[in-house]
Design a protein around this motif. Structure first.
Motif, mmCIF file in Angstrom:
data_model
loop_
_atom_site.group_PDB
_atom_site.id
_atom_site.type_symbol
_atom_site.label_atom_id
_atom_site.label_comp_id
_atom_site.label_asym_id
_atom_site.label_seq_id
_atom_site.Cartn_x
_atom_site.Cartn_y
_atom_site.Cartn_z
ATOM 1 N N VAL A 227 0.840 -1.199 0.000
ATOM 2 C CA VAL A 227 0.000 0.000 0.000
ATOM 3 C C VAL A 227 0.877 1.251 0.000
ATOM 4 O O VAL A 227 0.660 2.197 -0.775
ATOM 5 C CB VAL A 227 -0.942 0.010 1.220
ATOM 6 C CG1 VAL A 227 -1.633 1.365 1.352
ATOM 7 C CG2 VAL A 227 -1.971 -1.098 1.107
ATOM 8 N N ILE A 228 1.900 1.269 0.871
ATOM 9 C CA ILE A 228 2.789 2.430 0.988
ATOM 10 C C ILE A 228 3.547 2.672 -0.317
ATOM 11 O O ILE A 228 3.571 3.791 -0.842
ATOM 12 C CB ILE A 228 3.771 2.223 2.156
ATOM 13 C CG1 ILE A 228 3.012 2.231 3.489
ATOM 14 C CG2 ILE A 228 4.858 3.293 2.153
ATOM 15 C CD1 ILE A 228 3.825 1.708 4.655
ATOM 16 N N SER A 229 4.174 1.618 -0.840
ATOM 17 C CA SER A 229 4.940 1.799 -2.080
ATOM 18 C C SER A 229 4.014 2.087 -3.257
ATOM 19 O O SER A 229 4.384 2.811 -4.192
ATOM 20 C CB SER A 229 5.798 0.562 -2.362
ATOM 21 O OG SER A 229 5.015 -0.609 -2.395
ATOM 22 N N GLY A 230 2.771 1.561 -3.211
ATOM 23 C CA GLY A 230 1.811 1.839 -4.279
ATOM 24 C C GLY A 230 1.389 3.293 -4.309
ATOM 25 O O GLY A 230 1.262 3.893 -5.385
ATOM 26 N N ILE A 231 1.172 3.882 -3.128
ATOM 27 C CA ILE A 231 0.823 5.304 -3.063
ATOM 28 C C ILE A 231 1.965 6.152 -3.611
ATOM 29 O O ILE A 231 1.763 7.081 -4.397
ATOM 30 C CB ILE A 231 0.493 5.707 -1.612
ATOM 31 C CG1 ILE A 231 -0.819 5.042 -1.165
ATOM 32 C CG2 ILE A 231 0.393 7.217 -1.481
ATOM 33 C CD1 ILE A 231 -1.124 5.223 0.307
ATOM 34 N N SER A 232 3.187 5.820 -3.196
ATOM 35 C CA SER A 232 4.342 6.565 -3.685
ATOM 36 C C SER A 232 4.487 6.423 -5.198
ATOM 37 O O SER A 232 4.765 7.401 -5.905
ATOM 38 C CB SER A 232 5.615 6.063 -2.981
ATOM 39 O OG SER A 232 6.745 6.774 -3.423
#
Length: 573
Positions: A94-99
């Motif tokens: 989720v974190i890397s996807g948002i970035s």
């Protein structure tokens, strides 16, 4: 296209005599900037033959699937769940996807307005100058060479799983140093086969990618459905076995799984309607891919306890352990297909980056040539494939993934910075007062983001430092929003919520860089040092000479135009 943005009198520093010594040449290249028109016109013509505009948003969407879903999700998910994140690997995605989505927004605006094969290299030449573009070019070459090597190594591991053998059984075991002692000739063969396919025709490659990616979607749907059918909620406990630090460390590594979308931006030169097709293709495919990754990560975490996950072939082994032995073959075959299309689309995108870099003469211009029959840059494709093959033959995936992630994150941070420059500063339009306010705000954003990243890396359990760095980031972004007038608006499609989204992209990319281990920074520092050495000794001179040779050619053409009584167009052509 850019007359209001970059008038001829302000396209760069004053023409300097060819005899300038290296320090002056470095300054000239440091402050010199290209223009949209230059990248679309003169630089593009150095390939002698044009690439054909044959791609639509449908092609780009499937290229998005083909370029992204591969070794990252099938290999790194198991590796990072086992070693750093545990069941919380879904949060890492989720974190890397948002970035990644923030970076996709930035890339899309540039690709729509400067639709050339150079991707981020061309965009940075226009907004941050020749030196920043070289840093990006060097990292792009490094990123793509390492990316191809990493995926081809993973291809060999999954092939071994498919034939019921240990992941390293198809490699040659030697007495070399650890992480370099397993030689992989199969990875080399796969790289050259996919490169050969990429050199034939971009449109034909797109047809193959449609079919292969459609099959891949079926396999992914099976993995998700079958995984949840065998899910056990007790496998999610403990959810954070390595703490929040492990989640962000894994997020920085699995960012590699989202890498490849920038290859779509390099296809803008071959897209029929860039202003429509690129936003649909890029944003559409990446939105769906983010959801798929999160579901696949959650399915793996619920199907098998994180301590029992196989880091090399996580999904295949997980299905075998829950009694679906036959399913491991479906998963392994799907993973092989996914990695094959990643290599195929990567070969296309990498070659187009390299072509535009060669057009600027940073590397020999020979590699910029486009073949007249295939309309593809075959020499650039071969160059990058040979580089990937050499590294893939020796290096382990563990070594490659961390170095690839830090290089990717660094480039994406530069892209977000370039977008802010594009919106808030136009030479000859922005006042000096506005420029000073913009620079102060931008420095605050970057320093606050870097400070947050450094504090997290040095004291992951602390919180006092964030009371300083986070308000500084907000102050810089808010100051830019309230007090710096925009000097330019996008003509067709633009990033929303500027400057907040680009500033957030800078912050998240730098933060994830700080989540990587020290070894990644050491390797990145060594590579960057070698890049700068090459630039000082070679790159600065060839780019300076070609820039001023062009200026001399323009003066000669203008002179001929006057002498011919205004009919001087033939001398320009």
């Amino acid at each position: 296209m850019t007359s209001s943005r970059n008038p001829p009198s302000a396209a760069g520093p004053p023409t300097a005599p060819p005899s300038l010594k290296p320090p002056h040449r470095i300054y000239d290249r440091l402050v010199g900037r290209s223009t949209d028109a230059t990248e679309l016109g003169e630089v593009r013509r150095r390939s002698e033959n044009d690439m054909r505009r044959t791609l639509t948003w449908w092609d780009l969407t499937w290229f998005g699937f083909g370029s992204v879903i591969g070794a990252g999700i099938f290999v790194l998910t198991g590796q990072e769940a086992h070693e750093h994140a545990g069941p919380a690997i879904i949060l890492s995605y989720v974190i890397s996807g948002i970035s990644a989505m923030l970076s996709v927004f930035c890339y899309t605006e540039f690709a729509v307005e400067i639709p050339v094969a150079g991707g981020s290299f061309a965009y940075l030449r226009v907004e941050l100058g020749d030196f920043a573009a070289f840093i990006a070019a060097a990292n792009l070459i490094l990123e793509n060479i390492i990316g191809g090597a990493a995926v081809s190594r993973a291809w060999t591991s999954y092939l071994a799983t498919l034939i019921n053998r240990p992941p390293n059984s198809l490699r040659i075991h030697t007495n070399l140093a650890k992480d370099f002692n397993l030689l992989d000739p199969i990875a080399v063969v796969v790289l050259f086969v996919t490169a050969a396919a990429a050199m034939l025709s971009t449109k034909k490659t797109s047809y193959f990618n449609w079919v292969a990616s459609a099959i891949h979607v079926v396999v992914i749907a099976f993995v998700i459905i079958a995984g949840f059918a065998h899910a056990k909620t007790e496998n999610l406990s403990p959810f954070l076995p390595f703490g929040v630090e492990g989640v962000f460390r894994a997020a920085a590594i699995v960012y590699f799984a989202y890498g490849g979308f920038d290859n779509i931006a390099t296809m803008a030169e071959e897209t029929r309607n860039p202003s429509r097709d690129i936003p649909l293709g890029l944003l559409g495919s990446m939105s769906i891919i983010t959801v798929i990754y999160c579901l696949m990560a959650l399915a793996l975490g619920m199907m098998q306890r994180y301590t029992a996950i196989d880091p090399n072939a996580a999904y295949s082994v997980a299905f075998r352990n829950v009694g679906m032995r036959w399913a491991q073959y479906v998963v392994a075959l799907g993973a092989l297909k996914g990695m094959t299309t990643v290599l195929l689309v990567g070969a296309i995108g990498t070659a187009r980056y390299t072509t535009h870099i060669a057009r600027s003469h940073i590397i020999p211009p020979f590699f910029a040539l486009v073949h007249p029959k295939t309309a593809t840059p075959i020499y650039a494709t071969l160059l990058m494939t040979i580089g990937s093959a050499i590294i893939a033959f020796f290096s382990s995936l563990h070594i490659l993934a961390s170095l690839l992630s830090i290089s990717t994150l660094f480039i994406f941070m530069m892209m977000a910075t370039a977008l802010l420059v594009r919106r808030y500063y136009v030479r000859g339009v922005s006042t000096k007062k506005d420029l000073v306010k913009f620079v102060v705000c931008l420095i605050l954003i970057i320093l606050a983001s870097a400070g947050t990243s450094a504090y997290w890396g040095l004291r992951p359990g602390g919180w006092v430092g964030y009371l300083v760095t986070v308000p500084l980031w907000v102050a810089g972004t808010l100051g830019m929003w309230l007090f710096v007038p925009k000097a330019r608006e996008p003509k067709v499609w633009g990033v929303p919520m500027v400057p907040w989204l680009p500033a957030l992209s800078i912050g998240t990319n730098l933060f994830l860089m700080g989540s990587l281990g020290g070894d990644a920074f050491v390797r990145f520092g060594i590579c960057s040092g070698l890049m700068l050495l090459y630039y000082v000794l070679v790159g600065v001179h060839v780019t300076y000479d070609v820039a001023h040779e062009h200026e001399g050619g323009e003066e000669k053409a203008l002179r001929g135009k006057v002498e011919d009584g205004g009919d001087g167009d033939r001398s320009v052509a």
